[in-house]
Design a protein around this motif. Structure first.
Motif, short mmCIF file in Angstrom:
data_model
loop_
_atom_site.label_atom_id
_atom_site.label_comp_id
_atom_site.label_asym_id
_atom_site.label_seq_id
_atom_site.Cartn_x
_atom_site.Cartn_y
_atom_site.Cartn_z
N VAL A 44 37.04 60.07 52.04
CA VAL A 44 35.79 59.86 52.12
C VAL A 44 34.81 58.77 51.10
O VAL A 44 34.39 58.51 50.67
CB VAL A 44 35.32 61.56 51.63
CG1 VAL A 44 33.93 61.71 51.31
CG2 VAL A 44 35.63 62.49 53.45
N ILE A 45 36.20 58.61 50.18
CA ILE A 45 35.78 58.40 48.83
C ILE A 45 36.19 56.69 49.52
O ILE A 45 35.41 55.78 48.85
CB ILE A 45 37.24 58.83 48.02
CG1 ILE A 45 36.66 60.03 47.25
CG2 ILE A 45 37.45 57.45 47.07
CD1 ILE A 45 37.97 61.04 46.32
N GLY A 46 37.12 56.37 49.70
CA GLY A 46 37.36 55.23 50.66
C GLY A 46 38.23 54.60 49.18
O GLY A 46 38.40 54.57 47.64
N LYS A 47 38.37 52.95 49.17
CA LYS A 47 39.40 52.01 48.33
C LYS A 47 38.87 51.50 47.47
O LYS A 47 37.56 51.03 47.40
CB LYS A 47 39.82 51.47 48.99
CG LYS A 47 41.11 50.34 48.74
CD LYS A 47 41.51 49.07 48.73
CE LYS A 47 43.15 49.72 49.62
NZ LYS A 47 43.43 48.56 50.44
N ASN A 48 38.74 52.00 46.23
CA ASN A 48 38.06 51.94 44.85
C ASN A 48 36.44 52.81 45.13
O ASN A 48 35.23 51.33 43.93
CB ASN A 48 38.28 51.04 44.84
CG ASN A 48 38.81 49.75 44.02
OD1 ASN A 48 39.61 50.08 43.10
ND2 ASN A 48 38.77 48.51 45.04
N GLY A 49 36.31 53.05 45.85
CA GLY A 49 35.47 54.72 45.70
C GLY A 49 34.10 54.14 46.67
O GLY A 49 33.14 54.21 46.02
N ARG A 50 34.22 52.90 47.33
CA ARG A 50 33.26 52.01 47.95
C ARG A 50 32.38 52.97 49.64
O ARG A 50 31.41 52.73 49.29
CB ARG A 50 34.12 50.30 48.49
CG ARG A 50 34.46 49.41 47.98
CD ARG A 50 35.10 48.66 48.49
NE ARG A 50 35.30 47.67 47.51
CZ ARG A 50 35.80 46.47 47.56
NH1 ARG A 50 36.55 45.98 48.91
NH2 ARG A 50 36.41 45.40 47.35
N ALA A 52 32.22 56.09 49.36
CA ALA A 52 31.72 57.34 48.48
C ALA A 52 30.53 56.55 48.46
O ALA A 52 29.26 57.32 48.38
CB ALA A 52 32.92 57.57 47.47
N LYS A 53 30.31 55.42 47.40
CA LYS A 53 29.16 54.66 47.42
C LYS A 53 28.33 54.19 47.84
O LYS A 53 27.22 54.22 47.65
CB LYS A 53 29.65 53.40 46.21
CG LYS A 53 28.60 52.95 45.57
CD LYS A 53 29.02 51.41 45.00
CE LYS A 53 27.83 50.62 44.08
NZ LYS A 53 28.29 49.35 43.85
N ALA A 54 28.62 54.14 49.00
CA ALA A 54 28.09 53.89 50.58
C ALA A 54 26.57 54.89 50.85
O ALA A 54 25.88 55.42 50.97
CB ALA A 54 28.66 52.92 51.74
N ILE A 55 28.02 56.49 51.07
CA ILE A 55 27.67 56.99 51.98
C ILE A 55 26.35 57.50 50.30
O ILE A 55 24.88 58.18 50.34
CB ILE A 55 28.27 58.00 51.54
CG1 ILE A 55 29.44 57.57 52.43
CG2 ILE A 55 27.86 59.61 51.30
CD1 ILE A 55 30.53 59.01 52.18
N ARG A 56 26.11 57.45 48.59
CA ARG A 56 25.63 57.92 48.44
C ARG A 56 24.10 57.24 48.08
O ARG A 56 23.41 57.53 48.08
CB ARG A 56 26.17 57.83 46.93
CG ARG A 56 27.45 58.69 45.95
CD ARG A 56 27.31 59.33 44.82
NE ARG A 56 28.54 60.13 44.53
CZ ARG A 56 29.50 60.39 44.55
NH1 ARG A 56 30.96 59.44 43.95
NH2 ARG A 56 30.63 61.57 43.99
#
Length: 75
Positions: A44-50, A52-56
């Protein structure tokens, strides 16, 4: 909004039955707490938070609750 978050996260995880979205309202903001199975947190968080950023980004763009700011907390 809870249905939107669940529909985005469900295809990403191996344990969709463990997805829990809780809503907390305060004066000027609404916080959605997303909890997934421990093995699925990285997906859900992904590599380097990508991811999570897209979901947000999608959740913030779909804002329908007036003037309150929306936050998504992933646990």
């Amino acid at each position: 909004m809870k249905a939107l978050i669940e529909s985005i996260v469900t295809p990403l995880v191996d344990h969709p039955e463990d997805i829990v979205v809780k809503k907390t309202e305060e004066d000027a903001k609404i916080v959605y707490h997303l909890t997934v199975h421990q093995e699925d947190v990285g997906k859900v968080i992904g590599k380097n938070g990508r991811i999570a950023k897209a979901i947000r980004t999608v959740v913030y763009a779909a804002k329908t609750d007036g003037n309150k700011r929306i936050y998504l907390d992933i646990m």
